[in-house]
Design a protein around this motif. Structure first.
Motif, PDB file in Angstrom:
ATOM      1  N   ARG A   1      -3.511  33.890   4.463  1.00  0.00           N
ATOM      2  CA  ARG A   1      -2.297  33.646   3.676  1.00  0.00           C
ATOM      3  C   ARG A   1      -2.344  34.413   2.360  1.00  0.00           C
ATOM      4  NH1 ARG A   1       1.417  28.583   2.689  1.00  0.00           N
ATOM      5  NH2 ARG A   1       0.649  27.940   4.730  1.00  0.00           N
ATOM      6  N   VAL A   2      -3.474  34.374   1.671  1.00  0.00           N
ATOM      7  CA  VAL A   2      -3.576  35.062   0.385  1.00  0.00           C
ATOM      8  C   VAL A   2      -3.581  36.578   0.581  1.00  0.00           C
ATOM      9  CG1 VAL A   2      -5.052  35.409  -1.636  1.00  0.00           C
ATOM     10  CG2 VAL A   2      -4.671  33.100  -0.744  1.00  0.00           C
ATOM     11  N   ALA A   3      -4.142  37.049   1.684  1.00  0.00           N
ATOM     12  CA  ALA A   3      -4.109  38.489   1.972  1.00  0.00           C
ATOM     13  C   ALA A   3      -2.671  38.973   2.119  1.00  0.00           C
ATOM     14  CB  ALA A   3      -4.913  38.800   3.229  1.00  0.00           C
ATOM     15  N   ALA A   4      -1.795  38.083   2.610  1.00  0.00           N
ATOM     16  CA  ALA A   4      -0.387  38.429   2.785  1.00  0.00           C
ATOM     17  C   ALA A   4       0.407  38.323   1.481  1.00  0.00           C
ATOM     18  CB  ALA A   4       0.239  37.535   3.851  1.00  0.00           C
ATOM     19  N   GLY A   5      -0.123  37.584   0.514  1.00  0.00           N
ATOM     20  CA  GLY A   5       0.570  37.442  -0.769  1.00  0.00           C
ATOM     21  C   GLY A   5      -0.052  36.356  -1.608  1.00  0.00           C
ATOM     22  N   PRO A   6      -0.056  36.504  -2.935  1.00  0.00           N
ATOM     23  CA  PRO A   6      -0.641  35.493  -3.825  1.00  0.00           C
ATOM     24  C   PRO A   6       0.004  34.129  -3.618  1.00  0.00           C
ATOM     25  CG  PRO A   6      -0.141  37.512  -5.022  1.00  0.00           C
ATOM     26  CD  PRO A   6       0.505  37.646  -3.680  1.00  0.00           C
ATOM     27  N   GLN A   7      -0.796  33.079  -3.825  1.00  0.00           N
ATOM     28  CA  GLN A   7      -0.316  31.707  -3.690  1.00  0.00           C
ATOM     29  C   GLN A   7      -0.278  31.048  -5.067  1.00  0.00           C
ATOM     30  OE1 GLN A   7       0.755  30.451  -0.523  1.00  0.00           O
ATOM     31  NE2 GLN A   7       0.606  32.688  -0.314  1.00  0.00           N
ATOM     32  N   ARG A   8       0.730  30.203  -5.292  1.00  0.00           N
ATOM     33  CA  ARG A   8       0.985  29.671  -6.622  1.00  0.00           C
ATOM     34  C   ARG A   8       1.050  28.147  -6.638  1.00  0.00           C
ATOM     35  NH1 ARG A   8       3.291  34.680  -6.459  1.00  0.00           N
ATOM     36  NH2 ARG A   8       3.257  35.885  -8.416  1.00  0.00           N
ATOM     37  N   TRP A   9       0.591  27.604  -7.755  1.00  0.00           N
ATOM     38  CA  TRP A   9       0.717  26.175  -8.054  1.00  0.00           C
ATOM     39  C   TRP A   9       1.220  26.037  -9.493  1.00  0.00           C
ATOM     40  CZ3 TRP A   9      -2.783  28.145  -4.810  1.00  0.00           C
ATOM     41  CH2 TRP A   9      -3.132  27.439  -3.647  1.00  0.00           C
ATOM     42  N   SER A  10       2.143  25.144  -9.730  1.00  0.00           N
ATOM     43  CA  SER A  10       2.566  24.832 -11.094  1.00  0.00           C
ATOM     44  C   SER A  10       1.597  23.811 -11.682  1.00  0.00           C
ATOM     45  CB  SER A  10       3.983  24.250 -11.095  1.00  0.00           C
ATOM     46  OG  SER A  10       4.913  25.186 -10.630  1.00  0.00           O
ATOM     47  N   LEU A  11       1.125  24.073 -12.890  1.00  0.00           N
ATOM     48  CA  LEU A  11       0.271  23.107 -13.577  1.00  0.00           C
ATOM     49  C   LEU A  11       1.165  22.167 -14.375  1.00  0.00           C
ATOM     50  CD1 LEU A  11      -2.494  22.034 -14.317  1.00  0.00           C
ATOM     51  CD2 LEU A  11      -2.609  23.724 -16.153  1.00  0.00           C
ATOM     52  N   VAL A  12       1.216  20.921 -13.939  1.00  0.00           N
ATOM     53  CA  VAL A  12       2.099  19.925 -14.531  1.00  0.00           C
ATOM     54  C   VAL A  12       1.260  18.874 -15.246  1.00  0.00           C
ATOM     55  CG1 VAL A  12       3.863  18.187 -14.082  1.00  0.00           C
ATOM     56  CG2 VAL A  12       3.845  20.320 -12.762  1.00  0.00           C
ATOM     57  N   VAL A  13       1.538  18.679 -16.514  1.00  0.00           N
ATOM     58  CA  VAL A  13       0.828  17.696 -17.333  1.00  0.00           C
ATOM     59  C   VAL A  13       1.691  16.443 -17.448  1.00  0.00           C
ATOM     60  CG1 VAL A  13      -0.049  17.185 -19.643  1.00  0.00           C
ATOM     61  CG2 VAL A  13      -0.425  19.449 -18.627  1.00  0.00           C
ATOM     62  N   THR A  14       1.098  15.288 -17.170  1.00  0.00           N
ATOM     63  CA  THR A  14       1.785  14.006 -17.333  1.00  0.00           C
ATOM     64  C   THR A  14       1.272  13.340 -18.601  1.00  0.00           C
ATOM     65  OG1 THR A  14       2.033  13.729 -14.944  1.00  0.00           O
ATOM     66  CG2 THR A  14       2.261  11.751 -16.310  1.00  0.00           C
ATOM     67  N   VAL A  15       2.188  12.930 -19.466  1.00  0.00           N
ATOM     68  CA  VAL A  15       1.837  12.346 -20.760  1.00  0.00           C
ATOM     69  C   VAL A  15       1.981  10.826 -20.683  1.00  0.00           C
ATOM     70  CG1 VAL A  15       2.291  12.343 -23.233  1.00  0.00           C
ATOM     71  CG2 VAL A  15       2.698  14.424 -21.884  1.00  0.00           C
ATOM     72  N   ALA A  16       0.943  10.115 -21.082  1.00  0.00           N
ATOM     73  CA  ALA A  16       0.967   8.653 -21.030  1.00  0.00           C
ATOM     74  C   ALA A  16       1.900   8.079 -22.091  1.00  0.00           C
ATOM     75  CB  ALA A  16      -0.432   8.097 -21.233  1.00  0.00           C
ATOM     76  N   ASN A  17       2.468   6.939 -21.796  1.00  0.00           N
ATOM     77  CA  ASN A  17       3.201   6.157 -22.787  1.00  0.00           C
ATOM     78  C   ASN A  17       2.235   5.279 -23.555  1.00  0.00           C
ATOM     79  OD1 ASN A  17       5.630   7.227 -22.002  1.00  0.00           O
ATOM     80  ND2 ASN A  17       6.496   5.297 -21.242  1.00  0.00           N
ATOM     81  N   PRO A  18       2.578   4.859 -24.760  1.00  0.00           N
ATOM     82  CA  PRO A  18       1.720   3.909 -25.469  1.00  0.00           C
ATOM     83  C   PRO A  18       1.461   2.677 -24.603  1.00  0.00           C
ATOM     84  CG  PRO A  18       3.400   4.758 -26.940  1.00  0.00           C
ATOM     85  CD  PRO A  18       3.763   5.254 -25.570  1.00  0.00           C
ATOM     86  N   GLY A  19       0.212   2.286 -24.527  1.00  0.00           N
ATOM     87  CA  GLY A  19      -0.149   1.124 -23.730  1.00  0.00           C
ATOM     88  C   GLY A  19      -0.596   1.436 -22.324  1.00  0.00           C
ATOM     89  N   ASP A  20      -0.337   2.664 -21.833  1.00  0.00           N
ATOM     90  CA  ASP A  20      -0.815   3.032 -20.500  1.00  0.00           C
ATOM     91  C   ASP A  20      -2.336   3.078 -20.507  1.00  0.00           C
ATOM     92  OD1 ASP A  20       1.702   3.254 -19.443  1.00  0.00           O
ATOM     93  OD2 ASP A  20       1.805   5.440 -19.612  1.00  0.00           O
ATOM     94  N   GLN A  21      -2.935   2.545 -19.457  1.00  0.00           N
ATOM     95  CA  GLN A  21      -4.392   2.571 -19.363  1.00  0.00           C
ATOM     96  C   GLN A  21      -4.856   3.994 -19.078  1.00  0.00           C
ATOM     97  OE1 GLN A  21      -6.292   3.365 -16.545  1.00  0.00           O
ATOM     98  NE2 GLN A  21      -4.464   3.748 -15.314  1.00  0.00           N
ATOM     99  N   THR A  22      -5.979   4.365 -19.646  1.00  0.00           N
ATOM    100  CA  THR A  22      -6.521   5.703 -19.442  1.00  0.00           C
ATOM    101  C   THR A  22      -7.934   5.691 -18.866  1.00  0.00           C
ATOM    102  OG1 THR A  22      -7.228   5.694 -21.767  1.00  0.00           O
ATOM    103  CG2 THR A  22      -5.124   6.752 -21.260  1.00  0.00           C
ATOM    104  N   ALA A  23      -8.493   4.510 -18.661  1.00  0.00           N
ATOM    105  CA  ALA A  23      -9.874   4.421 -18.210  1.00  0.00           C
ATOM    106  C   ALA A  23     -10.004   4.087 -16.730  1.00  0.00           C
ATOM    107  CB  ALA A  23     -10.628   3.365 -19.033  1.00  0.00           C
ATOM    108  N   ASP A  24      -8.897   3.979 -15.998  1.00  0.00           N
ATOM    109  CA  ASP A  24      -8.934   3.525 -14.610  1.00  0.00           C
ATOM    110  C   ASP A  24      -8.262   4.541 -13.696  1.00  0.00           C
ATOM    111  OD1 ASP A  24      -8.875   2.272 -12.177  1.00  0.00           O
ATOM    112  OD2 ASP A  24      -7.931   0.425 -12.885  1.00  0.00           O
ATOM    113  N   PRO A  25      -9.024   5.428 -13.033  1.00  0.00           N
ATOM    114  CA  PRO A  25      -8.418   6.436 -12.158  1.00  0.00           C
ATOM    115  C   PRO A  25      -7.907   5.870 -10.843  1.00  0.00           C
ATOM    116  CG  PRO A  25     -10.795   6.599 -12.087  1.00  0.00           C
ATOM    117  CD  PRO A  25     -10.480   5.596 -13.154  1.00  0.00           C
TER     118      PRO A  25
END
Length: 352
Positions: A247-271
């Motif tokens: 697939r890559v030999a036929a053409g470059p492959q792309r991904w958008s890097l999307v950042v999600t921003v937490a709201n106040p109070g959202d937990q950040t220690a539990d994946p």
């Protein structure tokens, strides 16, 4: 209890436990270094050894995500990330990337259709000499919430008590969310059609010093095409590496890097807990995969995709797993590099 399957379509609880072990081995290493267990009871060395296949680890290979293939490319920053982080990697421009597509298995020869979790590691370098390394998987959440939970999962899965897993799930209902994803999410026939998620929370620090709790994801430009595991099994044991190379030999492959921003109070220690879908997202750039190379002589072979290797402007949060993973990755790196004779490069190969 879920019975053992005869085909990849069936996904037994025991297999899920193995996935959890492969993805999260570093959790217990963190538990030990944090002093939660005495050295007499548990050490990272014992845990890593315990997660090896019955015949022992694949010498010369990564102890986790052992099967993989290298790629090189670029990260094109669009400048939008600079409002959240002062890291140079978010200043509009192009930055070189070395990465690795991989499977969450300790077996470098595993059949691709038998491994549920797929991963991607990247190292982005910037002109100021700094690096951003990340190791992501396609699952939207981690199997458990804490290193202690992970240890209890391992204990239950290896127990002779027939009710051990039932008791574990009763005490850790969040595990069922991961099980639900593993059983119901569609399989695809390409690394290029997968999203990849940080799962762990980090802090982006802007120019004024304000910290923004975030998670990130790579969203594929390629349209995912569901394929049954039975059909994937017919494509051969290494179909993912073969497909992404073509697939890559036929053409470059792309991904958008999307950042999600937490709201106040959202937990950040539990994946194990996803943030609500209405959280603010910012597309900060595009990962472009331009060339695939076999791992044996490839540029990713000697890279440790340590998630705590971060540029100024990105910091770890209160999530304990990045530090845990860092400790385990270091142990894995030291082991496999000392065993290079078991996984030799070809005569034309050269170290990075």
């Amino acid at each position: 209890m879920v019975q053992s399957p005869s085909s990849p379509r069936q996904f037994p609880l025991r297999s899920l436990v193995i996935i959890a072990a492969v993805v999260g081995v570093a959790a217990v290493a963190f538990a030990y270094t944090a002093g939660w267990f005495s050295p007499q009871r548990l050490t990272p060395k014992k845990i890593v050894a315990g997660l090896a296949p019955p015949g022992g680890p694949a010498l010369g290979h990564r102890r986790n995500h052992a099967k993989g293939i290298c790629f090189t490319g670029t990260f094109e920053a669009n400048g939008e990330g600079s409002a959240l982080s002062r890291a140079q990697v978010f200043v509009r421009g192009q930055y070189p990337v070395v990465g690795r597509f991989n499977l969450a298995t300790a077996d470098p020869n595993a059949a691709d259709a038998m491994v549920r979790v797929r991963g991607l590691g990247i190292r982005i370098t910037t002109p100021d000499g700094q690096e951003w390394r990340s190791a992501m998987i396609d699952a939207p959440i981690f199997p458990v919430s804490t290193p202690q939970d992970f240890y209890e999962l391992l204990t239950a899965s290896g127990s002779k008590d027939p009710d051990a897993m039932k008791k574990f799930i009763a005490a850790h209902p969040g595990f069922l969310t991961f099980v639900g994803w593993a059983k119901s999410a569609p399989w695809t026939g390409s690394y290029a059609e997968e999203p990849y998620n940080s799962l762990n929370s980090f802090l982006f620090v802007d120019g004024s010093g304000e910290a923004h709790p975030i998670r990130w994801s790579l969203v594929p430009a390629a349209q995912p095409v569901p394929v049954s595991p039975d059909e994937l099994a017919k494509r051969g044991p290494d179909f993912l590496e073969q497909e992404i190379t073509q697939r890559v030999a036929a053409g470059p492959q792309r991904w958008s890097l999307v950042v999600t921003v937490a709201n106040p109070g959202d937990q950040t220690a539990d994946p194990n807990k996803a943030w609500p879908a209405d959280r603010r997202t910012v597309e900060v750039g595009t990962l472009i995969v331009q060339q695939i190379e076999p791992e044996r002589n490839g540029p990713c072979r000697d890279i440790n995709f340590d998630p705590t290797v971060l540029p100024a402007g990105i910091k770890t949060s209160d999530d304990p797993f990045p530090a845990a993973r860092s400790a385990a990755y270091s142990r894995s790196y030291n082991s496999r590099t000392a065993e290079e004779s078991y996984y030799p490069r070809t005569a034309t190969g050269a170290k990075e």
